[in-house]
Design a protein around this motif. Structure first.
Motif, PDB file in Angstrom:
ATOM      1  N   ALA A  88       1.065  -1.107   0.049  1.00  0.00           N
ATOM      2  CA  ALA A  88       0.258   0.004  -0.099  1.00  0.00           C
ATOM      3  C   ALA A  88       1.055   1.172   0.142  1.00  0.00           C
ATOM      4  CB  ALA A  88      -0.933  -0.077   1.359  1.00  0.00           C
ATOM      5  N   ARG A  89       0.164   2.276  -0.425  1.00  0.00           N
ATOM      6  CA  ARG A  89       0.907   3.468  -0.397  1.00  0.00           C
ATOM      7  C   ARG A  89       1.396   4.008   1.154  1.00  0.00           C
ATOM      8  NH1 ARG A  89       0.163   8.179  -3.960  1.00  0.00           N
ATOM      9  NH2 ARG A  89       1.030  10.151  -2.862  1.00  0.00           N
ATOM     10  N   VAL A  97       7.543   5.971   0.391  1.00  0.00           N
ATOM     11  CA  VAL A  97       6.555   5.988  -0.480  1.00  0.00           C
ATOM     12  C   VAL A  97       5.495   4.849  -0.475  1.00  0.00           C
ATOM     13  CG1 VAL A  97       7.838   7.272  -2.283  1.00  0.00           C
ATOM     14  CG2 VAL A  97       7.949   4.781  -2.301  1.00  0.00           C
ATOM     15  N   ASP A  98       5.937   3.599  -0.094  1.00  0.00           N
ATOM     16  CA  ASP A  98       5.176   2.396   0.150  1.00  0.00           C
ATOM     17  C   ASP A  98       5.448   1.472   1.299  1.00  0.00           C
ATOM     18  OD1 ASP A  98       7.226   1.276  -1.253  1.00  0.00           O
ATOM     19  OD2 ASP A  98       5.860   1.443  -3.331  1.00  0.00           O
ATOM     20  N   VAL A 108       5.794  -5.447   8.817  1.00  0.00           N
ATOM     21  CA  VAL A 108       5.452  -4.241   8.083  1.00  0.00           C
ATOM     22  C   VAL A 108       6.899  -3.673   7.746  1.00  0.00           C
ATOM     23  CG1 VAL A 108       4.508  -2.049   8.215  1.00  0.00           C
ATOM     24  CG2 VAL A 108       3.259  -3.896   9.259  1.00  0.00           C
ATOM     25  N   THR A 109       7.164  -3.612   6.531  1.00  0.00           N
ATOM     26  CA  THR A 109       8.304  -2.892   6.057  1.00  0.00           C
ATOM     27  C   THR A 109       8.002  -1.510   5.088  1.00  0.00           C
ATOM     28  OG1 THR A 109       9.119  -5.078   5.790  1.00  0.00           O
ATOM     29  CG2 THR A 109      10.545  -3.309   4.614  1.00  0.00           C
ATOM     30  N   HIS A 110       8.834  -0.573   5.410  1.00  0.00           N
ATOM     31  CA  HIS A 110       8.458   0.568   4.647  1.00  0.00           C
ATOM     32  C   HIS A 110       9.491   0.853   3.686  1.00  0.00           C
ATOM     33  CE1 HIS A 110       5.200   2.050   7.228  1.00  0.00           C
ATOM     34  NE2 HIS A 110       5.658   1.546   8.212  1.00  0.00           N
ATOM     35  N   PHE A 111       9.155   1.289   2.389  1.00  0.00           N
ATOM     36  CA  PHE A 111      10.244   1.360   1.489  1.00  0.00           C
ATOM     37  C   PHE A 111      10.499   2.837   0.970  1.00  0.00           C
ATOM     38  CE2 PHE A 111       8.438  -2.820   1.313  1.00  0.00           C
ATOM     39  CZ  PHE A 111       9.826  -3.713   1.300  1.00  0.00           C
ATOM     40  N   ALA A 112      11.456   3.176   0.649  1.00  0.00           N
ATOM     41  CA  ALA A 112      11.768   4.520  -0.029  1.00  0.00           C
ATOM     42  C   ALA A 112      11.531   4.161  -1.590  1.00  0.00           C
ATOM     43  CB  ALA A 112      13.007   5.309   0.291  1.00  0.00           C
ATOM     44  N   LEU A 127       1.118  -0.159  -8.751  1.00  0.00           N
ATOM     45  CA  LEU A 127      -0.382  -0.068  -8.319  1.00  0.00           C
ATOM     46  C   LEU A 127      -0.529   0.604  -7.145  1.00  0.00           C
ATOM     47  CD1 LEU A 127      -1.713  -3.524  -9.671  1.00  0.00           C
ATOM     48  CD2 LEU A 127      -2.026  -1.241 -10.665  1.00  0.00           C
ATOM     49  N   ALA A 128       0.456   0.219  -6.191  1.00  0.00           N
ATOM     50  CA  ALA A 128       0.221   0.837  -4.629  1.00  0.00           C
ATOM     51  C   ALA A 128       0.530   2.420  -4.638  1.00  0.00           C
ATOM     52  CB  ALA A 128       1.142   0.124  -3.900  1.00  0.00           C
ATOM     53  N   ARG A 129       1.444   2.772  -5.565  1.00  0.00           N
ATOM     54  CA  ARG A 129       1.942   4.182  -5.603  1.00  0.00           C
ATOM     55  C   ARG A 129       0.530   5.067  -6.095  1.00  0.00           C
ATOM     56  NH1 ARG A 129       7.976   4.845  -7.500  1.00  0.00           N
ATOM     57  NH2 ARG A 129       8.805   3.558  -5.638  1.00  0.00           N
ATOM     58  N   SER A 130      -0.448   4.593  -6.840  1.00  0.00           N
ATOM     59  CA  SER A 130      -1.726   5.145  -7.236  1.00  0.00           C
ATOM     60  C   SER A 130      -2.319   5.701  -5.870  1.00  0.00           C
ATOM     61  CB  SER A 130      -2.447   4.443  -8.219  1.00  0.00           C
ATOM     62  OG  SER A 130      -3.660   4.754  -8.252  1.00  0.00           O
ATOM     63  N   GLN A 131      -2.978   6.691  -6.161  1.00  0.00           N
ATOM     64  CA  GLN A 131      -3.940   7.092  -4.971  1.00  0.00           C
ATOM     65  C   GLN A 131      -5.371   6.461  -5.230  1.00  0.00           C
ATOM     66  OE1 GLN A 131      -4.102  11.345  -4.473  1.00  0.00           O
ATOM     67  NE2 GLN A 131      -1.602  11.541  -4.067  1.00  0.00           N
ATOM     68  N   SER A 132      -5.632   5.739  -6.264  1.00  0.00           N
ATOM     69  CA  SER A 132      -6.799   5.327  -6.546  1.00  0.00           C
ATOM     70  C   SER A 132      -7.202   4.106  -5.711  1.00  0.00           C
ATOM     71  CB  SER A 132      -6.971   4.565  -7.942  1.00  0.00           C
ATOM     72  OG  SER A 132      -6.698   5.861  -8.937  1.00  0.00           O
ATOM     73  N   TYR A 133      -5.850   3.291  -5.217  1.00  0.00           N
ATOM     74  CA  TYR A 133      -6.239   2.118  -4.357  1.00  0.00           C
ATOM     75  C   TYR A 133      -5.935   2.152  -3.043  1.00  0.00           C
ATOM     76  CZ  TYR A 133      -5.809   0.489  -9.282  1.00  0.00           C
ATOM     77  OH  TYR A 133      -6.098   0.193 -10.569  1.00  0.00           O
ATOM     78  N   ALA A 134      -6.844   1.692  -1.987  1.00  0.00           N
ATOM     79  CA  ALA A 134      -6.695   1.685  -0.670  1.00  0.00           C
ATOM     80  C   ALA A 134      -5.125   0.657  -0.550  1.00  0.00           C
ATOM     81  CB  ALA A 134      -7.693   1.091   0.105  1.00  0.00           C
TER      82      ALA A 134
END
Length: 156
Positions: A88-89, A97-98, A108-112, A127-134
């Motif tokens: 997810a974003r 960023v995701d 839970v891992t956060h990625f630059a 897809l995860a970077r899109s604001q369209s998806y939860a």
């Protein structure tokens, strides 16, 4: 079938895979497969959406483990199988960023932006970077299902 009609499933170095419902080269889809696959496309509840999207809100490890257990129960009950995880974003801000929730290990891992995302999660990154998806669900059979903010899903 044109490029736009292909399922989102990718195997290996980006080659188009066998039909999305296949579990192996000798697998013949049966009624159970159809029911499982159809149930993956049912709308997600508001509670499930909230639980998945709140995972990057600075919660403790114990809270993450508790939420992951709840998410596992929700999917095991009526979603046609448990995804291996979600992408997810990220809303923590720069440089992230995701983020990924791996249900197998409750991580839970956060990625630059420059960080590589491990497969099979990498296939869902754009897809995860899109604001369209939860969030984006990733299944062990390679199926990637984007979940919209209203809980509906995008069919491949």
């Amino acid at each position: 079938m044109g490029d736009l009609d292909r399922p989102r499933r990718l195997d290996g170095a980006g080659a188009a895979a066998a039909p999305w419902h296949a579990s192996g080269p000798d697998h013949t889809p049966g009624p159970a497969d159809d029911v499982t696959v159809r149930s993956r496309y049912l709308p997600r509840s508001r509670r499930l959406l909230d639980m998945v999207t709140a995972l990057d809100s600075g919660v403790t490890e114990a809270e993450i483990a508790h939420r992951a257990d709840e998410i596992r129960r929700m999917y095991a009950g009526d979603r046609g199988g448990l995804p291996i995880g979600f992408l997810a974003r990220c809303r923590l801000g720069a440089p992230f960023v995701d983020h990924r929730l791996d249900l197998a290990h409750t991580v839970v891992t956060h990625f630059a932006a420059a960080d590589p995302v491990p497969e099979p999660f990498g296939a869902a990154r754009m897809l995860a970077r899109s604001q369209s998806y939860a969030y984006i669900e990733i299944y062990s059979d390679g199926l990637v299902i984007p979940v919209l903010r209203d809980g509906s899903v995008v069919h491949p």
